[in-house]
Write a protein that holds these residues in place. Sequence first.
Motif, PDB file in Angstrom:
ATOM      1  N   ALA A 378      24.198  41.619  47.654  1.00  0.00           N
ATOM      2  CA  ALA A 378      25.155  40.386  47.695  1.00  0.00           C
ATOM      3  C   ALA A 378      25.452  39.553  46.719  1.00  0.00           C
ATOM      4  CB  ALA A 378      24.750  39.635  48.833  1.00  0.00           C
ATOM      5  N   PRO A 379      24.120  39.200  45.795  1.00  0.00           N
ATOM      6  CA  PRO A 379      24.412  38.665  44.647  1.00  0.00           C
ATOM      7  C   PRO A 379      25.073  39.402  43.499  1.00  0.00           C
ATOM      8  CG  PRO A 379      22.206  38.497  45.423  1.00  0.00           C
ATOM      9  CD  PRO A 379      22.734  39.325  46.255  1.00  0.00           C
ATOM     10  N   THR A 380      25.007  40.629  43.710  1.00  0.00           N
ATOM     11  CA  THR A 380      25.708  41.437  42.491  1.00  0.00           C
ATOM     12  C   THR A 380      27.324  41.053  42.720  1.00  0.00           C
ATOM     13  OG1 THR A 380      24.155  42.888  42.523  1.00  0.00           O
ATOM     14  CG2 THR A 380      26.049  43.850  41.676  1.00  0.00           C
ATOM     15  N   LEU A 381      27.613  41.481  44.112  1.00  0.00           N
ATOM     16  CA  LEU A 381      29.082  41.353  44.362  1.00  0.00           C
ATOM     17  C   LEU A 381      29.590  39.871  44.122  1.00  0.00           C
ATOM     18  CD1 LEU A 381      28.909  43.337  47.929  1.00  0.00           C
ATOM     19  CD2 LEU A 381      29.920  44.087  45.664  1.00  0.00           C
ATOM     20  N   PHE A 382      28.843  38.872  44.537  1.00  0.00           N
ATOM     21  CA  PHE A 382      29.000  37.351  44.033  1.00  0.00           C
ATOM     22  C   PHE A 382      29.291  37.199  42.527  1.00  0.00           C
ATOM     23  CE2 PHE A 382      27.906  33.295  42.811  1.00  0.00           C
ATOM     24  CZ  PHE A 382      28.599  32.433  43.713  1.00  0.00           C
ATOM     25  N   SER A 383      28.356  37.855  41.912  1.00  0.00           N
ATOM     26  CA  SER A 383      28.742  37.467  40.289  1.00  0.00           C
ATOM     27  C   SER A 383      29.838  38.367  39.841  1.00  0.00           C
ATOM     28  CB  SER A 383      27.279  38.314  39.360  1.00  0.00           C
ATOM     29  OG  SER A 383      27.132  39.607  39.784  1.00  0.00           O
ATOM     30  N   LYS A 384      30.118  39.515  40.358  1.00  0.00           N
ATOM     31  CA  LYS A 384      31.247  40.190  40.032  1.00  0.00           C
ATOM     32  C   LYS A 384      32.775  39.740  40.471  1.00  0.00           C
ATOM     33  CE  LYS A 384      28.986  44.665  39.379  1.00  0.00           C
ATOM     34  NZ  LYS A 384      28.888  44.394  38.095  1.00  0.00           N
ATOM     35  N   ALA A 385      32.916  39.231  41.529  1.00  0.00           N
ATOM     36  CA  ALA A 385      33.750  38.299  42.287  1.00  0.00           C
ATOM     37  C   ALA A 385      34.200  36.890  41.536  1.00  0.00           C
ATOM     38  CB  ALA A 385      33.740  38.124  43.603  1.00  0.00           C
ATOM     39  N   TYR A 386      33.232  36.193  41.610  1.00  0.00           N
ATOM     40  CA  TYR A 386      33.332  34.727  41.059  1.00  0.00           C
ATOM     41  C   TYR A 386      33.158  34.614  39.590  1.00  0.00           C
ATOM     42  CZ  TYR A 386      33.717  33.462  46.030  1.00  0.00           C
ATOM     43  OH  TYR A 386      34.270  33.476  47.180  1.00  0.00           O
TER      44      TYR A 386
END
Length: 627
Positions: A378-386
């Motif tokens: 989840a933190p990886t997806l968050f960093s890539k999206a936002y």
Amino acid sequence: MSFLSSSSTFPCKTTISAENEVEAQKLANNYKFGFRKWKSHVTERPFQDRSEIVKELYSELNVIKPNTAGSLFTCGNVLYVVLFGWWISLVYLLTSMLMFMTIIGIPHGKLCLRLAGYFLWPFGKAIQKSGCVRLCVFLSQGQASVCVWMLLGYPPLAAAHCVLCLISWLLVFTIPVAKLSFRTLGSILLMAPEQVHICSSTSGDGTILCCYHAVNIYYYKYTVDGINVFAVNLLPLVIVSLIIGYVDQGNHFVSSEVKFATAISSIIPLSYYIGMGIASISAQSNFAVGAVVNATFGSITELTFYITALLRGRRLGNKCLEEIVKAALTGTLLGCILFIPGICMIIGGLKHREQRFNSRSAGVSCSLLFISIGGVFAPTLFSKAYGNLVCEDCSNSSENNGSNGTCCDFPPRALFTLFLFHRPLVYTVSVLLPVSYIIGLLFTLKTHSHIYDIHVGEEHALGHLGPVVHWSRWRALLILIVATVLMSACSDLITEHIQPILTHPGISQYFIGVTVLAMVPEIPELVNGIQFALQNNISLSLEVGSCIAIQVCMIQIPILILFNAVYDVGFVLIFSDLHLWASIFSVILVNYIFMDGKSDYFQGTALVVVYLILLALYFFAPSPAGC
């Protein structure tokens, strides 16, 4: 011990029968979520109940077997002559010549001549005694020939037999040769020459030694005090790796590559001893103690390496070690999700054609795997999206400020904004994952334990009221602590001497992390899974990998985050795209294959091929940032 089970989409009924209540408890623990799966016995098995093959392994080599003359010329016996027979026979010939030169040692010289012929081809021959006159009797009588023998003849033969014992024992399958040599050294060479008779194995009166085969492939089952012989043989490697690692710190005598190889290989026996200790304590304790021991020591092998690597990377300012830790975490996930179940399916399918397992319990594991992967990444997806949104805001606002419209105009603000939202997300995930693990424990072990439907048979209650455990609880706890300390020392050596491996131009650092560092500690678990599959108990084989993968995500990674919060080692829970998509794809594939509750070698092949494809991606991938 037996397993009687039937599998379908409905709950699977499994009846466990064991020799005693401790073994029954260990077998029942294997089916419990969160408990380490262990195949080996934690108690001594009644010798009379074991198969003839296993009884042969513990033979003292003093039993005459009739009608075996036609089966003596085997590949194993020929191999004995090539590896051992010629040179041990030559040592006896040289010793015989030496004893003849002393004149008074002629009786022992004749004995050496006879033993030279015996050890060149000992199969089907028997060494017998008459009167049992030991050497100490002759010493008390003051015979000079015995003194000459003990000073000149016995020492070189003792050295040769020690070398022969060591080599044949380490090769495992030639342990009969080690027994042959040890019995000769401790008994035959200490007898008076006239008491030793070598003859064909036709009668069993007074037989000291009689060997028919030098090689037995079933010696992989041999145990010493409940410990598998391979783990026993690999234990000295731990001492060797510690000595060469901490004594020769300047690499004057041994290179860093050799130190790395010995240290990483030392993890294998230490992992075995930790697993044996966990299983022994859990089998002799109640559920609460077993759950605590499995939760604390179950991940100690991996955590010691991860924390040691992060500490060294922080101290040296080397970000590459952090990436290696992430690669090892991902490699453990991929190996336990794809490789371990795949290999077990292949081997089990080749023997049993098609195997069935409880799809309901497998579905629980897959659900927890989905939760685990979703939380960890989840933190990886968050960093890539936002992270991209922050850059877009940068770009849009830069037009009003007269800049060139790139994110590089405002890197501090962009990174700081992302960091403010990323850290709370990481802490939230690190709390939710262990909570999910606890809920999984309650669901599978308390409220919905009928999913596994484990029944313990009553056979063990009828006899063997006092089982003899190999390791008591206190002994197992002591071994766990010692093995953990040694594991920490070996992990320190691995991180210290891994740098030459990382700088090798032909190998990606990703590949080293996802293969060697990830899977070597799991070799004992792989062996357990294969043994379960061979016993047509594929359910436990599949649970072996799932249990480790879930513990990596729900216990190990939250502990690393907690450790980083207490002592900042720079561990950021952001994985590369390759780690992200490889893990997600693997979980989806495994969930699809586990859906029908059946397994065969084709499904296992599919898992292993996908795993090898992912390894190829890592092998050709460029080095991660910071390496």
